[in-house]
Design a protein around this motif. Structure first.
Motif, PDB file in Angstrom:
ATOM      1  N   CYS A 122       8.626   8.286 -15.425  1.00 33.19           N
ATOM      2  CA  CYS A 122       7.294   7.732 -15.118  1.00 33.19           C
ATOM      3  C   CYS A 122       6.858   6.394 -15.456  1.00 33.19           C
ATOM      4  O   CYS A 122       6.628   5.509 -14.668  1.00 33.19           O
ATOM      5  N   PHE A 123       7.470   5.965 -16.668  1.00 27.97           N
ATOM      6  CA  PHE A 123       7.372   4.721 -17.199  1.00 27.97           C
ATOM      7  C   PHE A 123       8.058   3.640 -16.404  1.00 27.97           C
ATOM      8  O   PHE A 123       7.481   2.393 -15.981  1.00 27.97           O
ATOM      9  N   LEU A 124       9.278   3.910 -16.332  1.00 26.94           N
ATOM     10  CA  LEU A 124      10.060   2.943 -15.338  1.00 26.94           C
ATOM     11  C   LEU A 124       9.579   2.948 -13.860  1.00 26.94           C
ATOM     12  O   LEU A 124       9.788   1.755 -13.400  1.00 26.94           O
ATOM     13  N   LEU A 125       9.109   4.071 -13.415  1.00 27.30           N
ATOM     14  CA  LEU A 125       8.490   3.748 -11.984  1.00 27.30           C
ATOM     15  C   LEU A 125       7.226   2.849 -12.073  1.00 27.30           C
ATOM     16  O   LEU A 125       7.078   2.312 -11.102  1.00 27.30           O
ATOM     17  N   TYR A 126       6.412   3.138 -13.043  1.00 31.06           N
ATOM     18  CA  TYR A 126       5.169   2.039 -13.284  1.00 31.06           C
ATOM     19  C   TYR A 126       5.818   0.481 -13.278  1.00 31.06           C
ATOM     20  O   TYR A 126       5.130  -0.445 -12.554  1.00 31.06           O
ATOM     21  N   LEU A 127       6.884   0.312 -13.963  1.00 33.45           N
ATOM     22  CA  LEU A 127       7.354  -1.048 -14.305  1.00 33.45           C
ATOM     23  C   LEU A 127       7.973  -1.525 -12.703  1.00 33.45           C
ATOM     24  O   LEU A 127       7.880  -2.539 -12.287  1.00 33.45           O
ATOM     25  N   TYR A 128       8.668  -0.601 -12.058  1.00 33.03           N
ATOM     26  CA  TYR A 128       9.039  -0.797 -10.849  1.00 33.03           C
ATOM     27  C   TYR A 128       8.017  -1.365  -9.808  1.00 33.03           C
ATOM     28  O   TYR A 128       8.128  -2.241  -9.100  1.00 33.03           O
ATOM     29  N   LYS A 129       7.022  -0.384  -9.766  1.00 35.96           N
ATOM     30  CA  LYS A 129       5.587  -0.743  -8.882  1.00 35.96           C
ATOM     31  C   LYS A 129       5.385  -1.972  -9.175  1.00 35.96           C
ATOM     32  O   LYS A 129       4.838  -2.814  -8.323  1.00 35.96           O
ATOM     33  N   LYS A 130       4.916  -2.500 -10.440  1.00 34.83           N
ATOM     34  CA  LYS A 130       4.625  -3.724 -10.830  1.00 34.83           C
ATOM     35  C   LYS A 130       5.682  -4.962 -10.562  1.00 34.83           C
ATOM     36  O   LYS A 130       5.076  -5.823 -10.119  1.00 34.83           O
ATOM     37  N   SER A 131       6.953  -4.609 -10.726  1.00 36.18           N
ATOM     38  CA  SER A 131       7.684  -5.586 -10.482  1.00 36.18           C
ATOM     39  C   SER A 131       7.833  -5.980  -9.199  1.00 36.18           C
ATOM     40  O   SER A 131       8.449  -7.164  -8.695  1.00 36.18           O
ATOM     41  N   ILE A 132       7.264  -5.199  -8.072  1.00 35.84           N
ATOM     42  CA  ILE A 132       7.735  -5.657  -6.656  1.00 35.84           C
ATOM     43  C   ILE A 132       6.327  -5.779  -6.215  1.00 35.84           C
ATOM     44  O   ILE A 132       6.031  -5.894  -4.478  1.00 35.84           O
ATOM     45  N   SER A 133       5.156  -5.652  -6.762  1.00 37.35           N
ATOM     46  CA  SER A 133       3.817  -5.763  -6.096  1.00 37.35           C
ATOM     47  C   SER A 133       3.565  -7.253  -5.745  1.00 37.35           C
ATOM     48  O   SER A 133       3.671  -8.336  -6.501  1.00 37.35           O
ATOM     49  N   ASN A 134       3.140  -7.397  -4.542  1.00 38.24           N
ATOM     50  CA  ASN A 134       2.909  -8.535  -3.600  1.00 38.24           C
ATOM     51  C   ASN A 134       1.552  -9.381  -4.259  1.00 38.24           C
ATOM     52  O   ASN A 134       1.315 -10.363  -3.966  1.00 38.24           O
ATOM     53  N   LYS A 135       0.751  -8.495  -5.201  1.00 41.44           N
ATOM     54  CA  LYS A 135      -0.495  -8.876  -5.526  1.00 41.44           C
ATOM     55  C   LYS A 135      -0.373  -9.471  -7.201  1.00 41.44           C
ATOM     56  O   LYS A 135      -1.429  -9.665  -7.705  1.00 41.44           O
ATOM     57  N   ILE A 136       0.783  -9.587  -7.536  1.00 35.28           N
ATOM     58  CA  ILE A 136       1.001 -10.139  -8.996  1.00 35.28           C
ATOM     59  C   ILE A 136       1.815 -11.288  -8.856  1.00 35.28           C
ATOM     60  O   ILE A 136       2.611 -11.399  -8.246  1.00 35.28           O
TER      61      ILE A 136
END
Length: 433
Positions: A122-136
């Motif tokens: 779950c934590f890795l999925l969270y990091l994955y989502k953040k690392s590909i977010s176009n709003k960051i």
């Protein structure tokens, strides 16, 4: 929130009790961050953005330049790699134990191990989502990617020890190795990606509403430019002036950029004419072109967005009878070009749209031949960058550098790349600033 009028710090209860006004000078606050849903804007934050984009009220700027600056500043959050790792380690110890105590009836003795694996996934999925977010922004996305790498290494190191020494489980060994290697691979891959497409955190309508409210309360912003107006009535020019010409011409692909340069006296300080491909400023366009055609040594500098319309600017100058059809003058493409964006290490605000991708595929053959396969692929993916994503100060410096670096085209200038046949030369500046 501090009052921009008197500097008094007003707490929320003070602002609320005084109907959104300063408790000392009674000045109205333009923004109330606690009532804003996703993006929090304060009066001092907005005022500083205006001061910075205008270089302390010394440079004119467009509303869209302020829009870009506000978005970039809202995105800048203090993301600490050590903070993320602390959160990961803290919860990796306590969360599995807490969950495991309730799951022991189902999973038995292995409840802590299963809960730990689920938490890591779950934590890795969270990091994955953040690392590909176009709003960051890019820097933050790369910090999440770095955490991916570090946690992947920790999973392998701790997981191998636990699987072989504590649990003596080959299945667990395979799981932790695969999970750790995938994390390291993805983190490394994301760190190598510096040309992400981005999205704005707020809409143009939201920004326009903020801008209108700010000016209603605090008065008109001194250096913000209005939308360029078409003045079709020819201006009266002294015949003594028209007898002369210019050595340089800057052609922009939009009236907004031409207006920006003219408003900031770029033409006076660099002894050049400034026009847009759309004919701005219309009132002196014909007269200026007559003056320019008198100079056989004229140098033309093209500056444009990096999108299909902008990339076609030089071709339009060469093929349009209103400009330089059948002329042998040298044209220097200052940018933006895809090669400049691909080569730069600095983060640019790259956007993407299906319309841009479709327009790129319909570029004239002459334009396509002047681009590399990598540049064409970049454009056809729908990516684009606007000049208004840069501050006025940076745009002016880039243009000045481009002009200064091409004063003698016959010299060996490594900053210029010659494209085209002799007598129909086009020079491309290899870096944008």
């Amino acid at each position: 929130m501090k009052c921009i009028n008197c500097g008094t710090d007003n707490k929320l209860k003070d602002r609320t009790a005084n109907q959104g006004r300063c408790i000392k000078c009674n000045h109205t606050f333009a923004f109330e961050p606690t009532s804003m849903s996703s993006v929090k804007i304060t009066d001092p934050f907005f005022a500083k953005a205006i001061a910075d984009i205008s270089a302390n009220n010394t440079l004119f700027f467009t509303p869209k330049q302020l829009f870009y600056l506000l978005d970039s500043r809202v995105k800048v959050k203090s993301i600490s790699i050590f903070g993320l790792l602390f959160i990961y380690l803290f919860f990796n110890i306590w969360v599995p134990g807490f969950i495991g105590s309730f799951a022991s009836l189902v999973f038995g003795a292995n409840s802590w191990l299963i809960a730990s694996l689920l938490f890591n996934i779950c934590f890795l999925l969270y990091l994955y989502k953040k690392s590909i977010s176009n709003k960051i922004n890019i820097n933050s996305r790369q910090k999440y990617a770095r955490c991916f790498q570090i946690i992947g290494g920790m999973i392998i190191a701790v997981g191998i020890y636990a699987s072989l020494i504590i649990y003596n489980s080959f299945s667990l060994f395979v799981i932790v190795v695969i999970l750790g290697m995938l994390s390291i691979y993805w983190g490394t891959r994301q760190l190598g990606q510096t040309k992400f497409a981005q999205e704005f955190l707020f809409s143009q309508n939201d920004f326009q509403g903020w801008l209108n409210r700010w000016q209603k309360i605090n008065g008109s912003i001194l250096k913000i430019l209005p939308f360029p107006r078409e003045e079709n009535t020819p201006a009266t020019v002294n015949p003594d002036v028209t007898a002369y010409s210019f050595d340089r011409l800057v052609v922009c692909d939009s009236a907004n950029i031409a207006q920006l340069l003219i408003a900031n006296n770029f033409h006076f300080e660099n002894n050049c004419a400034i026009l847009s491909i759309t004919g701005y400023p219309q009132s002196i366009f014909d007269t200026t072109m007559q003056m320019l055609r008198r100079n056989p040594d004229l140098k033309v500098y093209a500056v444009h967005d990096c999108n299909p319309r902008g990339i076609g600017l030089v071709h339009n100058l060469r093929s349009n009878a209103s400009w330089f059809l059948n002329s042998e003058i040298a044209i220097i493409d200052i940018g933006l070009t895809p090669s400049q964006i691909i080569a730069t290490k600095r983060g640019m605000f790259i956007q993407s749209s299906p319309d841009s991708a479709q327009a790129a595929k319909q570029l004239p053959q002459e334009v396509r031949q002047s681009l590399s396969a990598e540049e064409l692929a970049w454009l056809e993916s729908g990516k684009f960058v606007e000049l208004e994503s840069f501050t006025p100060q940076r745009l002016i410096k880039v243009l000045q550098k481009g002009i200064a670096g091409s004063r003698n085209l016959e010299s060996d200038d490594s900053n210029l790349l010659l494209v085209g046949d002799t007598g129909n030369d086009m020079y491309v500046v290899q870096s944008f600033g």
